[in-house]
Scaffold this motif. Structure first.
Motif, PDB file in Angstrom:
ATOM      1  N   PHE A 188     -44.375   8.199 -35.563  1.00  0.00           N
ATOM      2  CA  PHE A 188     -43.955   6.927 -35.212  1.00  0.00           C
ATOM      3  C   PHE A 188     -42.301   6.899 -34.705  1.00  0.00           C
ATOM      4  O   PHE A 188     -42.228   6.211 -34.082  1.00  0.00           O
ATOM      5  CB  PHE A 188     -44.011   6.277 -36.790  1.00  0.00           C
ATOM      6  N   LEU A 189     -41.677   7.873 -35.314  1.00  0.00           N
ATOM      7  CA  LEU A 189     -40.456   8.080 -34.860  1.00  0.00           C
ATOM      8  C   LEU A 189     -40.104   8.282 -33.032  1.00  0.00           C
ATOM      9  O   LEU A 189     -39.556   7.688 -32.429  1.00  0.00           O
ATOM     10  CB  LEU A 189     -39.440   9.048 -35.417  1.00  0.00           C
ATOM     11  N   LEU A 191     -42.378   7.607 -30.775  1.00  0.00           N
ATOM     12  CA  LEU A 191     -43.175   6.602 -30.025  1.00  0.00           C
ATOM     13  C   LEU A 191     -42.520   5.233 -30.100  1.00  0.00           C
ATOM     14  O   LEU A 191     -42.587   4.583 -29.255  1.00  0.00           O
ATOM     15  CB  LEU A 191     -44.526   6.374 -30.591  1.00  0.00           C
ATOM     16  N   SER A 192     -41.816   5.049 -31.422  1.00  0.00           N
ATOM     17  CA  SER A 192     -41.295   3.541 -31.495  1.00  0.00           C
ATOM     18  C   SER A 192     -39.704   3.638 -31.554  1.00  0.00           C
ATOM     19  O   SER A 192     -39.194   2.955 -30.981  1.00  0.00           O
ATOM     20  CB  SER A 192     -41.830   3.170 -32.936  1.00  0.00           C
ATOM     21  N   VAL A 193     -39.102   4.721 -31.924  1.00  0.00           N
ATOM     22  CA  VAL A 193     -37.633   4.789 -32.353  1.00  0.00           C
ATOM     23  C   VAL A 193     -37.015   5.702 -31.012  1.00  0.00           C
ATOM     24  O   VAL A 193     -36.092   5.385 -30.387  1.00  0.00           O
ATOM     25  CB  VAL A 193     -37.207   5.404 -33.509  1.00  0.00           C
ATOM     26  N   PRO A 224     -38.774   6.732 -27.905  1.00  0.00           N
ATOM     27  CA  PRO A 224     -39.846   6.976 -26.690  1.00  0.00           C
ATOM     28  C   PRO A 224     -39.195   7.606 -25.545  1.00  0.00           C
ATOM     29  O   PRO A 224     -39.841   8.110 -24.807  1.00  0.00           O
ATOM     30  CB  PRO A 224     -40.108   5.507 -26.377  1.00  0.00           C
TER      31      PRO A 224
END
Length: 317
Positions: free
Chosen positions: A154-155, A157-159, A161
């Motif tokens: 999650f980190l 890909l979202s935070v 990238p």
């Protein structure tokens, strides 16, 4: 030294023989038709069952099957996959690099962080930094690997990238060094966080015991610098249980880091074992079990040798 190594190697061969024998009896002991039916599956037609029985020689006496199994194993022949009809050794060698790199990179991280954190805690027990590191360690031990892995994805890909990190199959470093690090960094950190928590606690406890020894007090009384007392005299002797745990962990993880490889899709030995168990691919299961046992045996031999270099009081006899 060499006498000790030879004796431990012979003992390791005995362990591998016991593992191979146990795995063989677990799968092949029983009537030929029942074993073939178990391998073929409950819905397989009788013609397939008969073919498996004839191919594997299951109608022969169990002693002959066992001797043939050992003879192939001694010659490095682990058999052929029932599913892909590919030699088991080829499948293992294709999956092994991903697991080796995963364990090697994570081990460097968790050993460095664990020993450093343990020394910091031991040199200032019950201080604020000791308590902060202890709380962090407890969180690391309590956090499931798959949860931490999903959080890392999650980190990435979202935070963050822009870092280009992404889960995916293993990429050889000689093929694409940048892609190799982009794929491996998240699994390294995930595995290292969970393992480092154990090493911080282990190093801290061992260091506290060692720093209370008489020879440590003698070194301080002679005016030795504190950093010399801590790192050369204290840490060196305190690393014995750490090295023991390290050898066990390395040997076990090289047999397949199932959860981490599954979360990040690395296609290593862990993924190979999951597919083999799911598909009932018996030769691959046996080959992976013997290989995992070999890793553990070799790791323990290296740990015993390392004892003599870490602690002068230990002699290999």
């Amino acid at each position: 030294m060499w006498r000790f190594v030879i004796r431990r190697a012979l003992f390791g061969l005995l362990v591998l023989w016991l593992v191979a024998t146990t795995v063989f009896l677990l799968f092949f002991a029983g009537p030929a038709d029942s074993v073939a039916r178990r391998l073929a599956g409950p819905r397989a037609p009788q013609e397939v069952v008969n073919q498996i029985r004839d191919t594997l020689g299951l109608d022969r006496p169990l002693t002959q099957q066992y001797l043939g199994f050992l003879n192939k194993l001694l010659h490095g022949d682990l058999g052929t996959s029932f599913i892909s009809q590919t030699p088991v050794s080829t499948l293992i060698m294709a999956s092994l690099p991903a697991t080796l790199w995963l364990v090697a990179g994570a081990a460097a991280l968790w050993l460095t962080a664990g020993v450093t954190g343990g020394v910091i805690c031991a040199t200032a027990p019950r201080s604020l930094r000791d308590r902060l590191i202890t709380v962090t360690v407890l969180a690391g031990i309590s956090l499931p690997t798959f949860v931490l892995g999903i959080f890392m994805i999650f980190l990435a890909l979202s935070v963050f990238p822009w870092l280009g990190l992404a889960p995916g199959p293993y990429i050889p470093p000689l093929e694409d060094i940048r892609g190799f690090f982009q794929v491996m960094i998240m699994p390294w950190i995930t595995l290292a966080v969970v393992q480092a928590a154990v090493y911080v606690r282990l190093t801290r406890g061992s260091m506290l015991d060692t720093l209370g020894e008489d020879y440590i007090r003698t070194a301080r009384a002679k005016g030795a610098p504190e950093h010399r007392v801590t790192y050369r005299h204290g840490l060196r002797a305190a690393l014995t249980p750490v090295v023991t745990q390290f050898g066990v962990d390395i040997g076990a993880l090289l047999g397949g880091v199932v959860v981490t490889e599954s979360v990040f899709g690395l296609q290593g030995l862990g993924q190979l074992m999951i597919r083999s168990v799911r598909d009932g691919d018996l030769p691959v299961i046996i080959g992976a079990a013997v290989l995992a046992a070999a890793f553990i045996v070799v790791a323990n031999i290296l740990v015993d040798i390392a004892y003599s270099f870490l602690d002068p009081r230990v002699r290999l006899t």
